[in-house]
Design an enzyme around this catalytic site. Structure first.
Site, PDB file in Angstrom:
ATOM      1  N   CYS A   2      22.904 -21.230 -24.902  1.00  0.00           N
ATOM      2  CA  CYS A   2      23.925 -20.495 -23.832  1.00  0.00           C
ATOM      3  C   CYS A   2      24.898 -19.821 -24.503  1.00  0.00           C
ATOM      4  CB  CYS A   2      24.382 -21.650 -23.019  1.00  0.00           C
ATOM      5  SG  CYS A   2      23.235 -23.000 -22.544  1.00  0.00           S
ATOM      6  N   ARG A  27      20.233 -14.365 -27.547  1.00  0.00           N
ATOM      7  CA  ARG A  27      20.233 -15.858 -27.728  1.00  0.00           C
ATOM      8  C   ARG A  27      19.400 -16.360 -26.772  1.00  0.00           C
ATOM      9  NH1 ARG A  27      25.110 -17.507 -30.524  1.00  0.00           N
ATOM     10  NH2 ARG A  27      24.922 -19.512 -29.806  1.00  0.00           N
ATOM     11  N   TRP A  75      20.928 -21.613 -21.143  1.00  0.00           N
ATOM     12  CA  TRP A  75      19.639 -21.943 -21.617  1.00  0.00           C
ATOM     13  C   TRP A  75      19.401 -23.362 -21.104  1.00  0.00           C
ATOM     14  CZ3 TRP A  75      15.582 -19.968 -24.537  1.00  0.00           C
ATOM     15  CH2 TRP A  75      14.788 -20.940 -25.131  1.00  0.00           C
ATOM     16  N   ASN A  99      28.568 -24.979 -22.814  1.00  0.00           N
ATOM     17  CA  ASN A  99      27.395 -24.886 -23.912  1.00  0.00           C
ATOM     18  C   ASN A  99      27.254 -26.275 -24.592  1.00  0.00           C
ATOM     19  OD1 ASN A  99      26.925 -22.348 -23.429  1.00  0.00           O
ATOM     20  ND2 ASN A  99      27.757 -21.575 -25.450  1.00  0.00           N
ATOM     21  N   GLY A 100      26.238 -26.869 -24.751  1.00  0.00           N
ATOM     22  CA  GLY A 100      26.054 -28.329 -25.199  1.00  0.00           C
ATOM     23  C   GLY A 100      25.291 -29.142 -24.206  1.00  0.00           C
ATOM     24  N   GLU A 483      -0.468 -24.757 -41.638  1.00  0.00           N
ATOM     25  CA  GLU A 483       0.719 -24.000 -40.905  1.00  0.00           C
ATOM     26  C   GLU A 483       1.369 -23.180 -42.218  1.00  0.00           C
ATOM     27  OE1 GLU A 483       2.041 -23.442 -38.383  1.00  0.00           O
ATOM     28  OE2 GLU A 483       4.096 -22.808 -38.836  1.00  0.00           O
ATOM     29  N   LYS A 487       1.832 -19.332 -41.659  1.00  0.00           N
ATOM     30  CA  LYS A 487       3.233 -18.426 -41.920  1.00  0.00           C
ATOM     31  C   LYS A 487       3.190 -17.108 -42.583  1.00  0.00           C
ATOM     32  CE  LYS A 487       4.572 -20.410 -39.333  1.00  0.00           C
ATOM     33  NZ  LYS A 487       4.620 -20.104 -38.113  1.00  0.00           N
ATOM     34  N   GLU A 490       0.939 -14.267 -41.034  1.00  0.00           N
ATOM     35  CA  GLU A 490       1.328 -13.441 -39.718  1.00  0.00           C
ATOM     36  C   GLU A 490       2.523 -12.724 -39.837  1.00  0.00           C
ATOM     37  OE1 GLU A 490       3.040 -15.808 -36.489  1.00  0.00           O
ATOM     38  OE2 GLU A 490       3.552 -17.353 -37.738  1.00  0.00           O
ATOM     39  N   HIS A 506     -17.312 -27.583 -51.343  1.00  0.00           N
ATOM     40  CA  HIS A 506     -18.230 -27.150 -50.444  1.00  0.00           C
ATOM     41  C   HIS A 506     -18.311 -25.821 -50.078  1.00  0.00           C
ATOM     42  CE1 HIS A 506     -19.098 -31.619 -49.767  1.00  0.00           C
ATOM     43  NE2 HIS A 506     -17.827 -31.475 -49.849  1.00  0.00           N
ATOM     44  N   LYS A 603       5.751 -12.949 -29.285  1.00  0.00           N
ATOM     45  CA  LYS A 603       6.405 -14.224 -29.487  1.00  0.00           C
ATOM     46  C   LYS A 603       5.761 -15.247 -28.449  1.00  0.00           C
ATOM     47  CE  LYS A 603       9.141 -17.563 -30.760  1.00  0.00           C
ATOM     48  NZ  LYS A 603       8.604 -18.087 -31.939  1.00  0.00           N
TER      49      LYS A 603
HETATM   50  C1  AGP Z   1       3.312 -19.026 -34.913  1.00  0.00           C
HETATM   51  O1  AGP Z   1       4.379 -18.816 -36.029  1.00  0.00           O
HETATM   52  C2  AGP Z   1       2.883 -17.946 -34.221  1.00  0.00           C
HETATM   53  N1  AGP Z   1       3.865 -17.347 -33.526  1.00  0.00           N
HETATM   54  C3  AGP Z   1       1.772 -18.487 -33.057  1.00  0.00           C
HETATM   55  O2  AGP Z   1       0.771 -19.155 -33.690  1.00  0.00           O
HETATM   56  C4  AGP Z   1       2.211 -19.518 -31.813  1.00  0.00           C
HETATM   57  O3  AGP Z   1       2.624 -20.692 -32.397  1.00  0.00           O
HETATM   58  C5  AGP Z   1       1.275 -19.657 -30.827  1.00  0.00           C
HETATM   59  O4  AGP Z   1       1.173 -18.420 -30.094  1.00  0.00           O
HETATM   60  C6  AGP Z   1       1.576 -20.772 -29.697  1.00  0.00           C
HETATM   61  O5  AGP Z   1       2.847 -20.226 -28.989  1.00  0.00           O
HETATM   62  P1  AGP Z   1       3.536 -21.394 -28.200  1.00  0.00           P
HETATM   63  O6  AGP Z   1       4.203 -22.632 -29.146  1.00  0.00           O
HETATM   64  O7  AGP Z   1       4.829 -20.642 -27.644  1.00  0.00           O
HETATM   65  O8  AGP Z   1       2.372 -21.822 -27.108  1.00  0.00           O
END
Ligand code: AGP
Length: 608
Positions: A2, A27, A75, A99-100, A483, A487, A490, A506, A603
C-alpha cells in the site's frame, strides 16, 4: 504494498495527494482514497475501487481548496478490494490510512464500543481504537494515537487527521516505512520517498516505535513511551526510478533481496516454534476434513508449477498416506482426469488471474473437489473463486520473473501439508524439524543473499557468451533445478533446461559439449553421492559445471563452486534457488537485456 501520502501547508492538498498516489502506483494496489479537511473542519472523503483514475473521476465532482489531507493506495490484505474497504477509514471525527497488518485486530475489535463497523479491514479497527482514546477531541490526537498503538500487535505505517483539529497530521510507524517531507511552510507525508521528489529534498525517516505530529510549520516526534526524539533530516535521492526500486537497479533484484522480509510476512502469525506446529486459518478446512485428505492435486503454471512440484516432494515425506499429483494447468484442464473423492486441490498463482490455472480451478470445482488457493494478489479472480486459501502476502511482485512469490508459495504449501499431518496425528517430533527450519528460513535467506550476491555477479560474467545451459538436481533439488532453468531462460533468453540427474544417461547426456554449461544443485543428504557420480559423468564429457552445494568438504574438479553455509538440512533447495535467481539476474544484466520486462512475456498470463 500500500501507499500513504499526506499534506499540510498552504497549497491545494488534493493536488499533492493525487500526484503522490500516482507516484506510488508502481507498488501495486487495488483501490485508493483521499480525505481533505477545510478550515471549518468539514471533511471531503473520496474513495474508489480500482485505479487512481477512478478516484480522479469522483474527485472532479468534489474539487476542494482544502490545504490538509491524507491519501492511500490499498493492496488488500484483510477484506477484498472495494470502496468500503478502501482507506481512509473514519471513526468519529478522525480519518486513518494504514500500511501493514494488525495481527490482533479481532481481539481489539471486541473491545470497541460505540462504533458501527462498515468494512472488513483491520484498519477500521485501528481507527475506532484511536477514536476510543481521542473521545472526539477530549484528548490530543497524538496522545490518542500513542495510547492505541500500545495495544497493537503487528506492523503499521499510519497517518491520522481529525475534523476537530484540521491543521495537524499524526503519523507513526512500526515495520512499515513512513517519511516526513520537510517543506517551506508545508509538510509532506509519504510511505515512500518517491512521492516527495520534486516537492522537497529534505526528509525525516521515522523509526519503528516513533510517532510524529506535523503541521505546516512544526514537526514533533516522540516514542510510544512519550520520550522526545530529535528529528534527523536527510537529503532524499532525487531520481524517481531509483527510489521506486528501493535503490536497486531493477525490480527483480529488489524482489530477490526482499525475500527475508517477504517470507517473514508469509509466516506472520502462522508458525508456532514453541509447540512445533503451524496454523493456517485461510483454507477453512476442519480437522476432520484435513484428516480425510488422501490425495492432493497441485495446479499451476511456470514458477507456480515448480513451486508445487517442490512442495509436493516435501509433503509426501511427512504426510502419511497422502498421494501428491502436481500438474501443469494448461495440460490438466483438457485431461478429463478422474479425481478421487477424498482429494483437495491446491491452486497456485501469484497473480490469481492466470487463465489456464483459473480454468483448471473451475473444472475441478465442477467435480465437487475442495479447492484451496495459494495466491498473492488479494481479491484476485482465483482468490475469490476457491473454497478457501492461504495468501502468501509477499506484496506486489512487479518483475515478470517470479522470485519472492516462489519461495513463499513453496513454504505456504508445505505449511498446508503440515496442517494435514498435524490433523492426522503425525508425531510433533517428526514435524518439528520442518517448523523450526521454516522459522529460520528468512534469516538464512538473508545470509545466503548477502554472502553470495557479488560472487554470483562475477560468475555470471564468465558464462555470458553461452547460448545453452543445463540445470541438474536430484530429489528436492530437481524441481529447484527446473525453477532455476526457467529463471535463466525467461530473462536472458539462454536455452536453459533442467533434467533430473538420473535422467542424464537416458538421453540428455548426448547434449553435453562446449556449447553448454551446467548448473549442478548438490544439497547434502542421502542423494548426494549419487549426484556426485552423475557430475562425474558430465565432467568426463567436458562439462563446464557450476556446482551449488552446502557440502562442507566439496572436492569435485568443477569450473565454479558456490558454497552455501547453513545449519538447515531440509530447505537447502530454497537457498540454492536464491543462487539461481541471482545468476539469472546478473547474467541478464551482463548481456544487457530488459531484466524486468523480458520479450514476449507478461506478468500475468490472462490469455490461454
Ligand atoms: C515465472 O517467472 C513466470 N513469470 C511465469 O512462469 C509465471 O510463474 C506463470 O505465468 C504463473 O503465473 P501466476 O503465478 O501469476 O499464475
Amino acid at each position: 504494498m500500500c501507499g500513504i501520502v499526506g499534506y499540510v501547508g498552504g497549497k491545494n492538498a488534493q493536488n499533492f495527494l493525487i500526484s503522490g498516489l500516482k507516484r506510488l502506483e508502481y507498488r501495486g494496489y487495488d483501490s485508493a482514497g483521499i480525505v481533505t479537511l477545510a478550515e471549518d473542519g468539514s471533511s471531503t472523503l473520496i474513495r474508489a475501487k480500482g485505479k487512481i483514475v477512478n478516484l480522479e473521476e469522483k474527485l472532479a465532482k468534489s474539487k476542494r481548496e482544502d490545504t490538509i489531507g491524507i491519501g492511500h493506495t490499498r493492496w488488500a490484505t484483510h477484506g477484498e478490494p472495494s470502496e468500503t474497504n478502501a482507506h481512509p477509514h473514519q471513526a468519529g471525527h478522525l480519518f486513518l490510512v494504514h500500511n501493514g497488518i494488525i495481527e490482533n485486530y479481532k481481539d481489539l475489535k471486541r473491545t470497541i464500543k460505540n462504533h458501527e463497523f462498515k468494512s472488513e479491514t483491520d484498519t477500521e479497527v485501528l481507527a475506532a481504537l484511536i477514536n476510543s482514546f481521542y473521545q472526539d477531541g477530549k484528548h490530543p490526537l497524538m496522545n490518542a494515537v500513542v495510547q492505541a498503538l500500545k495495544l497493537v500487535k503487528g506492523t503499521y505505517g499510519i497517518a491520522v487527521v481529525s475534523e476537530l483539529s484540521p491543521k495537524e497530521i499524526v503519523v507513526a510507524r512500526s515495520g512499515s516505512p513512513l517519511v516526513i517531507g520537510v517543506g517551506h511552510d508545508e509538510t509532506f507525508i509519504a510511505s515512500d520517498a518517491s512521492a516527495l521528489v520534486g516537492h522537497t529534498k529534505q526528509a525525516i525517516y521515522l523509526n519503528d516505535g516513533e510517532v510524529a505530529r506535523v503541521t505546516s510549520e512544526s514537526i514533533e516526534i516522540k516514542t510510544l513511551r512519550s520520550e522526545p526524539v530529535s528529528a534527523k533530516v536527510e537529503e532524499i535521492e532525487t531520481s524517481l526510478s531509483a527510489i521506486q526500486k528501493g535503490g536497486y537497479d531493477h525490480f527483480l533484484l529488489k524482489e530477490i533481496m526482499d525475500q527475508p522480509e517477504s517470507l517473514t510476512e508469509t509466516l506472520r502469525g502462522r508458525v508456532n516454534v514453541k509447540d512445533g506446529v503451524v496454523h493456517l486459518g485461510g483454507p477453512g478446512l476442519s480437522e476432520a476434513e484435513l484428516r480425510k485428505i488422501k490425495h492432493l492435486i497441485i495446479v499451476g503454471c511456470g514458477t507456480a508449477y515448480h513451486a508445487g512440484v517442490l512442495a509436493g516432494y516435501y509433503i509426501e515425506k511427512f504426510a502419511p498416506e497422502v498421494t501428491i499429483e502436481t500438474v501443469i494447468a494448461s495440460e490438466y484442464r483438457y485431461r478429463e482426469a478422474y479425481i478421487p473423492r477424498d482429494s483437495v486441490a491446491l491452486i497456485v498463482s501469484q497473480s490469481g488471474e492466470t487463465a489456464d490455472t483459473l480454468a483448471c480451478l473451475r473444472e475441478i470445482k465442477k467435480q465437487g473437489i475442495k479447492t484451496i488457493g495459494i495466491v498473492n494478489v488479494i481479491g484476485s479472480t482465483i482468490a475469490r473463486e476457491v473454497d478457501g486459501g492461504t495468501y502468501v502476502h509477499v506484496g506486489p511482485e512487479i518483475s515478470v520473473a517470479s522470485t519472492k512469490a516462489f519461495t513463499s508459495q513453496v513454504i505456504s504449501m508445505v505449511m498446508f501439508g503440515l496442517t494435514i499431518a498435524q490433523a492426522k496425528g503425525v508425531k510433533t517430533s517428526i514435524l518439528r524439524p520442518y517448523v523450526e527450519e521454516i522459522a529460520k528460513l528468512p534469516a538464512e535467506i538473508k545470509k545466503v543473499l548477502d554472502v553470495n550476491k557479488d560472487l554470483i555477479k562475477e560468475i555470471a560474467k564468465k558464462y555470458k557468451g553461452y547460448e545453452h545451459a543445463i540445470y541438474l538436481g536430484r530429489g528436492t533439488a530437481y524441481p529447484t533445478a527446473m525453477e532455476g532453468a526457467l529463471k535463466l531462460k525467461e530473462i536472458s533468453y539462454i536455452d536453459a533446461n533442467a533434467y533430473a540427474f538420473g535422467e542424464l544417461k537416458h538421453g540428455p547426456l548426448a547434449l553435453i559439449d562446449n556449447r553448454f554449461f551446467e548448473v549442478a544443485l548438490l544439497p547434502e543428504g542421502e542423494l548426494y553421492e549419487k549426484a556426485v557420480s552423475n557430475v562425474q559423468e558430465v565432467l568426463a564429457r567436458g562439462g563446464k559445471i557450476i556446482a551449488v552445494t552446502n557440502v562442507d568438504k566439496f572436492d569435485l574438479e568443477v569450473e565454479d563452486v558456490v558454497k552455501i553455509t547453513t545449519p538447515l538440512k531440509i530447505f537447502t533447495p530454497i537457498l540454492m534457488n536464491l543462487i539461481s535467481q541471482l545468476f539469472a539476474y546478473y547474467m541478464t544484466v551482463a548481456i544487457g537485456y530488459n531484466v524486468d520486462q523480458p520479450r514476449n512475456l507478461a506478468k500475468s498470463v490472462t490469455v490461454e
